[in-house]
Design an enzyme around this catalytic site. Structure first.
Site, short mmCIF file in Angstrom:
data_model
loop_
_atom_site.label_atom_id
_atom_site.label_comp_id
_atom_site.label_asym_id
_atom_site.label_seq_id
_atom_site.Cartn_x
_atom_site.Cartn_y
_atom_site.Cartn_z
CE1 TYR A 141 11.63 -9.88 8.81
CE2 TYR A 141 13.54 -8.87 7.58
CZ TYR A 141 12.78 -9.46 8.23
OH TYR A 141 13.52 -10.01 8.68
CE LYS A 191 -0.21 -17.81 17.50
NZ LYS A 191 0.66 -18.99 18.15
CG ASP A 223 2.95 -21.98 18.13
OD1 ASP A 223 2.51 -21.19 17.23
OD2 ASP A 223 2.69 -21.09 19.23
CG ASP A 247 14.57 -12.85 9.17
OD1 ASP A 247 15.64 -13.50 8.76
OD2 ASP A 247 14.67 -12.29 10.52
CG ASP A 251 18.63 -16.95 11.03
OD1 ASP A 251 18.98 -16.51 10.03
OD2 ASP A 251 19.86 -16.13 12.24
C1 IPM Z 1 18.34 -12.09 5.79
C2 IPM Z 1 18.65 -11.27 6.63
C3 IPM Z 1 17.93 -9.69 6.33
C4 IPM Z 1 16.35 -10.17 6.41
C5 IPM Z 1 17.92 -8.58 7.40
C6 IPM Z 1 20.10 -8.45 7.35
C7 IPM Z 1 18.07 -7.69 6.88
O1 IPM Z 1 18.44 -11.63 7.57
O2 IPM Z 1 18.05 -11.85 4.91
O3 IPM Z 1 17.78 -13.20 6.20
O4 IPM Z 1 16.24 -9.91 7.99
O5 IPM Z 1 15.91 -10.47 5.78
MG MG Z 2 18.38 -13.64 8.53
#
Ligand code: IPM
Ligand code: MG
Length: 364
Positions: A141, A191, A223, A247, A251
């Site tokens: 990032y 990785k 992975d 990140d 999700d």
């Molecule tokens: C998260 C979000 C953020 C990230 C975005 C909105 C920049 O996806 O907090 O997980 O990638 O960190």
């Molecule tokens: Mg996110």
């Protein structure tokens, strides 16, 4: 107690879910006799529109003058132009970086009441209770160079995955400490078969493990981690990873809980201590985004934001009983069958965002 909290609702469903956290905080202040002084500030797309910056000076200053920060979400199609000089997401990245919030704690648990809301087989979900620790101020990032440019042979773009020894050590140490206070297993995600930064990461993990003989350290390639999260999610206790990996994996992990809308997070600038509160300014936000597709409809799930508020009470203010009161109220609301649309696949009483906030604060 008295505390001041900066409220950064942001864009899309951000302000909608944060409003329910404030409702819950009000219920807590009344019941436990606290005085929370809330200050609303802008971040993200709305701040770009008003101030030309995704993190205006005024917002950062208000954050620095507060005892904790509650954030909603940022972004939306209005600000998605790839050639724009500034994006709403820059606001979140800037606040994380300027406050040194390197440790992002994302607890993932499965609520018995929601076991049928997840697309994963209920058998696999039993006993799922993990903490994903995402490094938040380095890695892919933030590494430089990070840019786009034109050459005679076409357009180019670069991002850089870079870590210093110190950055890796401090996040892994948080991982070991969290594991010590849980089931004593730390899964370090990397990785290392491809990435040099991952080889350094793994080396430091092994070195640090000598200081934590009680913690079982396991290494897993990212992975494979993505697969194991679905195949055998209950095998994880604490997972620690690079920024981007964390990140993506969170999700994915949110699917275990039934919805992205369920997961809270805490972003800290220091090692959390399970006996006393932390001293540095920290930020609390749900892991989900601004969900422009449902923004303004009042149907977003506020639970991720409400649970982030509980994390704030526990970690920043040392208010354990209050934090538990919120978590228990969420449990009860779900057990009583209240569901926002995103977690309603198994039926229940489908309610909107404000009603879910009413139910939870009513139980408190
Ligand atoms: C998260 C979000 C953020 C990230 C975005 C909105 C920049 O996806 O907090 O997980 O990638 O960190
Ligand atoms: Mg996110």
């Amino acid at each position: 107690m008295r505390a001041s909290i900066a409220i950064l609702g942001g864009d899309g469903i951000g302000p909608e879910v944060v409003a329910e956290s404030i409702k819950v905080l009000d219920a807590i202040s009344t019941k436990f006799n606290h005085d929370f002084d809330l200050k609303n500030e802008m971040i993200g797309g709305c701040a770009i529109d008003k101030f030309g910056s995704a993190l205006p000076d005024q917002t950062l200053e208000a954050c620095n003058n507060s005892d904790a920060i509650i954030l909603g979400a940022v972004g939306g199609p209005k600000w998605d132009d790839p050639s724009a000089k500034t994006r709403p997401e820059d606001g979140i990245l800037a606040v994380r970086k300027s406050l040194g919030l390197f440790a992002n704690l994302r607890p993932v648990k499965v609520y018995p009441a929601l076991i049928n809301s997840s697309p994963i087989k209920p058998d696999l979900l039993k006993g799922v209770d993990m903490m994903v620790l995402r490094e938040l101020t380095g890695g892919l990032y933030f590494g430089k160079p990070k840019k786009r440019w034109n050459t005679s042979r076409g357009r180019r773009g670069v991002d850089t995955l870079k870590y210093t020894e110190n950055e890796i050590e401090r996040i892994l140490r948080v991982g070991f400490e969290l594991a010590l206070n849980r089931r004593k297993k730390l899964t370090s995600v990397d990785k290392q078969n491809v990435l040099e930064s991952s080889r350094l990461w793994r080396e430091i993990a092994v070195e640090l493990s000598a200081e934590y003989p009680e913690v079982e350290l396991e290494h897993i390639l990212v992975d494979n981690a993505a697969m194991q999260l679905i195949r055998n999610p209950a095998s994880f206790d604490v997972i620690v990873s690079e920024n981007t990996f964390g990140d993506i994996l969170t999700d994915e992990a949110s699917v275990l809980s039934g919805s992205m809308g369920m997961l809270p997070s805490a972003s800290l600038a220091e090692l959390p201590n399970n006996k006393s509160k932390i001293t540095k300014l920290s930020l609390y936000e749900p892991i989900h985004g601004s969900a422009p597709d449902i923004a303004g409809q009042g149907i977003a799930n506020p639970i991720g934001s409400i649970l982030s508020t509980a994390m704030m009470l526990r970690l920043s203010f040392g208010l354990y009983e209050e934090a538990e009161a919120i978590e228990k109220a969420v449990d009860s609301a779900l057990a009583e069958g209240y569901r926002t649309a995103d977690i309603s696949s198994d039926g229940g009483t489908v309610v909107n965002t404000t009603k879910m906030g009413d139910v939870i604060s009513g139980i408190i």
